[in-house]
Design a protein around this motif. Sequence first.
Motif, PDB file in Angstrom:
ATOM      1  N   LEU A 101     -36.756-153.646  78.081  1.00  0.00           N
ATOM      2  CA  LEU A 101     -38.156-153.712  78.496  1.00  0.00           C
ATOM      3  C   LEU A 101     -38.839-154.939  77.903  1.00  0.00           C
ATOM      4  N   THR A 102     -38.485-155.305  76.670  1.00  0.00           N
ATOM      5  CA  THR A 102     -39.035-156.526  76.077  1.00  0.00           C
ATOM      6  C   THR A 102     -38.586-157.739  76.878  1.00  0.00           C
ATOM      7  N   PHE A 103     -37.317-157.727  77.307  1.00  0.00           N
ATOM      8  CA  PHE A 103     -36.826-158.766  78.212  1.00  0.00           C
ATOM      9  C   PHE A 103     -37.658-158.764  79.494  1.00  0.00           C
ATOM     10  N   GLY A 104     -37.937-157.567  80.009  1.00  0.00           N
ATOM     11  CA  GLY A 104     -38.701-157.455  81.241  1.00  0.00           C
ATOM     12  C   GLY A 104     -40.157-157.864  81.108  1.00  0.00           C
ATOM     13  N   VAL A 105     -40.737-157.716  79.904  1.00  0.00           N
ATOM     14  CA  VAL A 105     -42.140-158.093  79.692  1.00  0.00           C
ATOM     15  C   VAL A 105     -42.371-159.552  80.053  1.00  0.00           C
ATOM     16  N   GLY A 106     -41.414-160.396  79.716  1.00  0.00           N
ATOM     17  CA  GLY A 106     -41.549-161.806  80.058  1.00  0.00           C
ATOM     18  C   GLY A 106     -41.656-162.033  81.548  1.00  0.00           C
ATOM     19  N   PHE A 107     -41.029-161.154  82.319  1.00  0.00           N
ATOM     20  CA  PHE A 107     -41.102-161.258  83.770  1.00  0.00           C
ATOM     21  C   PHE A 107     -42.407-160.669  84.308  1.00  0.00           C
ATOM     22  N   VAL A 108     -42.873-159.591  83.678  1.00  0.00           N
ATOM     23  CA  VAL A 108     -44.073-158.903  84.165  1.00  0.00           C
ATOM     24  C   VAL A 108     -45.285-159.820  84.163  1.00  0.00           C
ATOM     25  N   VAL A 109     -45.394-160.694  83.148  1.00  0.00           N
ATOM     26  CA  VAL A 109     -46.571-161.562  83.060  1.00  0.00           C
ATOM     27  C   VAL A 109     -46.434-162.825  83.898  1.00  0.00           C
ATOM     28  N   ARG A 110     -45.262-163.023  84.519  1.00  0.00           N
ATOM     29  CA  ARG A 110     -45.077-164.251  85.288  1.00  0.00           C
ATOM     30  C   ARG A 110     -46.081-164.419  86.424  1.00  0.00           C
ATOM     31  N   PRO A 111     -46.450-163.358  87.174  1.00  0.00           N
ATOM     32  CA  PRO A 111     -47.471-163.560  88.209  1.00  0.00           C
ATOM     33  C   PRO A 111     -48.795-164.077  87.660  1.00  0.00           C
ATOM     34  N   LEU A 165     -42.438-160.238  68.717  1.00  0.00           N
ATOM     35  CA  LEU A 165     -41.407-160.558  69.705  1.00  0.00           C
ATOM     36  C   LEU A 165     -41.952-160.420  71.118  1.00  0.00           C
ATOM     37  N   ILE A 166     -42.664-159.348  71.360  1.00  0.00           N
ATOM     38  CA  ILE A 166     -43.249-159.121  72.692  1.00  0.00           C
ATOM     39  C   ILE A 166     -44.259-160.218  73.029  1.00  0.00           C
ATOM     40  N   LEU A 167     -45.058-160.629  72.033  1.00  0.00           N
ATOM     41  CA  LEU A 167     -46.034-161.703  72.270  1.00  0.00           C
ATOM     42  C   LEU A 167     -45.345-163.010  72.666  1.00  0.00           C
ATOM     43  N   MET A 168     -44.240-163.320  72.024  1.00  0.00           N
ATOM     44  CA  MET A 168     -43.514-164.547  72.372  1.00  0.00           C
ATOM     45  C   MET A 168     -42.897-164.434  73.769  1.00  0.00           C
ATOM     46  N   GLN A 192     -43.486-166.854  76.997  1.00  0.00           N
ATOM     47  CA  GLN A 192     -42.391-167.398  77.793  1.00  0.00           C
ATOM     48  C   GLN A 192     -42.591-167.107  79.275  1.00  0.00           C
ATOM     49  N   GLY A 193     -42.893-165.850  79.578  1.00  0.00           N
ATOM     50  CA  GLY A 193     -43.079-165.470  80.975  1.00  0.00           C
ATOM     51  C   GLY A 193     -44.273-166.152  81.603  1.00  0.00           C
ATOM     52  N   PHE A 194     -45.349-166.284  80.841  1.00  0.00           N
ATOM     53  CA  PHE A 194     -46.548-166.952  81.330  1.00  0.00           C
ATOM     54  C   PHE A 194     -46.234-168.401  81.709  1.00  0.00           C
ATOM     55  N   ALA A 195     -45.459-169.074  80.850  1.00  0.00           N
ATOM     56  CA  ALA A 195     -45.098-170.473  81.127  1.00  0.00           C
ATOM     57  C   ALA A 195     -44.174-170.583  82.329  1.00  0.00           C
ATOM     58  N   LEU A 196     -43.158-169.713  82.394  1.00  0.00           N
ATOM     59  CA  LEU A 196     -42.202-169.793  83.493  1.00  0.00           C
ATOM     60  C   LEU A 196     -42.858-169.462  84.826  1.00  0.00           C
ATOM     61  N   VAL A 206     -43.910-162.474  91.449  1.00  0.00           N
ATOM     62  CA  VAL A 206     -43.951-161.015  91.570  1.00  0.00           C
ATOM     63  C   VAL A 206     -42.552-160.490  91.888  1.00  0.00           C
ATOM     64  N   GLY A 207     -41.873-161.156  92.814  1.00  0.00           N
ATOM     65  CA  GLY A 207     -40.535-160.716  93.188  1.00  0.00           C
ATOM     66  C   GLY A 207     -39.533-160.836  92.060  1.00  0.00           C
ATOM     67  N   THR A 208     -39.464-162.027  91.454  1.00  0.00           N
ATOM     68  CA  THR A 208     -38.504-162.220  90.373  1.00  0.00           C
ATOM     69  C   THR A 208     -38.992-161.581  89.076  1.00  0.00           C
ATOM     70  N   GLY A 209     -40.318-161.606  88.854  1.00  0.00           N
ATOM     71  CA  GLY A 209     -40.863-161.084  87.609  1.00  0.00           C
ATOM     72  C   GLY A 209     -40.880-159.576  87.554  1.00  0.00           C
ATOM     73  N   TRP A 210     -41.483-158.940  88.548  1.00  0.00           N
ATOM     74  CA  TRP A 210     -41.615-157.491  88.516  1.00  0.00           C
ATOM     75  C   TRP A 210     -40.361-156.790  89.027  1.00  0.00           C
ATOM     76  N   ILE A 211     -39.861-157.203  90.171  1.00  0.00           N
ATOM     77  CA  ILE A 211     -38.692-156.530  90.742  1.00  0.00           C
ATOM     78  C   ILE A 211     -37.429-156.916  89.961  1.00  0.00           C
ATOM     79  N   GLY A 212     -37.225-158.213  89.744  1.00  0.00           N
ATOM     80  CA  GLY A 212     -36.025-158.661  89.045  1.00  0.00           C
ATOM     81  C   GLY A 212     -36.063-158.404  87.552  1.00  0.00           C
ATOM     82  N   GLY A 213     -37.180-158.716  86.914  1.00  0.00           N
ATOM     83  CA  GLY A 213     -37.252-158.591  85.467  1.00  0.00           C
ATOM     84  C   GLY A 213     -37.123-157.165  84.972  1.00  0.00           C
ATOM     85  N   LEU A 214     -37.634-156.210  85.752  1.00  0.00           N
ATOM     86  CA  LEU A 214     -37.555-154.811  85.346  1.00  0.00           C
ATOM     87  C   LEU A 214     -36.292-154.124  85.837  1.00  0.00           C
TER      88      LEU A 214
END
Length: 556
Positions: free
Chosen positions: A64-74, A124-127, A131-135, A498-506
């Motif tokens: 889920l921590t891995f996925g958090v980086g994807f969730v904030v990507r949008p 760790l989650i903040l970092m 990462q996700g915000f930048a990507l 949204v596709g890669t961040g929410w669907i893929g990241g989670l």
Amino acid sequence: MADIEASKDAEKGEPGLTTVVGASAAGTAFEWYDFFIFGSLTTVIARHFYADVGESASYILALLTFGVGFVVRPLGALVFGWFGDRTGRKTTFLVTISLMGFATVAIGLLPDYGQIGIAAPILLILMRILQGFALGGEYGGAAIYVAEHSPRPKRGLLTGWIQTTAALGLIGALSVILTTRAILGTEAFDEWGWRIPFLLSLLLLIVSLWIRLKLNESPAYKRMEAEGGARRAPYREAFGTWKNGKFVLIALFGIMIAQGAVWYCGYFYTRFFMERVLKVEVSTVDQLVLAVTVCSAFLYVFFGWLSDKVGRKPVMLGGMILALIAFFPGFHALTRAANPALAEAQASSPVVVVADPATCAIQFDPVGKTAFASSCDIAKNVLSNAGVSYDNQATPAGAVAVVRIGAVEVASVEGAGLAPAALKAARAEVDGRIKAALVSAGYPDRADPARINLPAVFGIMMIFIIAACALYGPQAAALVELFPTRVRYTAMSLPYNVGTGWIGGLLPAASFALVAWSGNIYFGLWYSVGFTLLAVIVSLIWLPETRGRDLDTIGD
């Protein structure tokens, strides 16, 4: 028109296409490297930052921590998309790459749970959020920058190099991890050496910034500025008008949800499945993933080139359909090839959990605080950690759960109401009895390296990767060609992330949780199947063919 302008730019001393593509790809590959280090070290990170929860919970929390980086990507897509459409492509992706580099290096310096307690996973989650915000702003900028420099007949080919940066970043991440582990040894790497791949990002950041500083603004953006482009409202024009908004929806549901499902299943869920469920040695999994990634790197460029010849839509649809066909038979074949003893045991001695359904939880706790103390939960937790499929059979209310392994029955223990120390002892006692029965029935504790059919595993994984490459290779060109220059950065970045961040990241966490809930090691594949099938339907009906569009006239 665009081809003529590109020639004029070259005469004026503007960077050539090779420089544009190389610089954009190098920076994007660096950002993917940063992002994939975490995914490749999930098991190690779980032990360092989630040390006070159970094995299954710590692993899911790390996923889920891995996925958090994807969730904030949008969110990053919206913020950096707006800046990219208002202030230019170059400045925006210089900011994104700097932010990504800072966050990655910081992860390598973080103290773990044993040093600062709960503050460790919070930092760790903040970092990961940074990462996700930048990507979220990086990919759109690089893809658009290359597409707006490219001649129409080669747009798929040239943007294919941006697509292959994901593979190059993963190759870099895995290569550094494997090399560092080999030099230090597994014990030292797991203790402190895992930080080295994160810290190396500082050197890569400096090189990437130096390369990108040599670039100029894209020709399409400069032409728009010269024609009065200051009068823009990216959010309103991209999402507040049906003319552009409908293509945002089509891009999301016709392309990007499949991208999240297919690509992340092929690259990440296969890895988690082999490591966590099939119990294949981590170094072997790393080597297999590295091998298929190396072999696939130029397939993105090939499928981008193919889309210049036959169209974006048929190539992407081909990838989606191949994935749909391959998901279930492919993972069943993966079990037989990677851990044949497990497949044999499941066939000869199937496992059944006989329990009161009312006492069986979902086995998924995002905060890691649920005790899961019922006799059913204790039994299922042991089986989930062992990577064993099981069926469920209802028993009268109040009965203690029983695990049936072939003809042998092992009673669980009711832990509700026990003190923490007594509950821990009860779990350990049940764990020992169930695992002993599993061993007697032929269930392996680890995959036997001598019995792994490496060529077969490699071939199965390549099928998934070919599907992912066919979908992803033409994708940058297809997304860029859907939207006008005025809102292109904003409009394409949101559905992509949204596709890669929410669907893929989670996907890894959601799929593993579905497995733990159902008891079926293949049940998590329904996550990928559902999203991919929806995208196939939407794409067939509503996605237009965009090959050869003039980027300067879209939306006129």
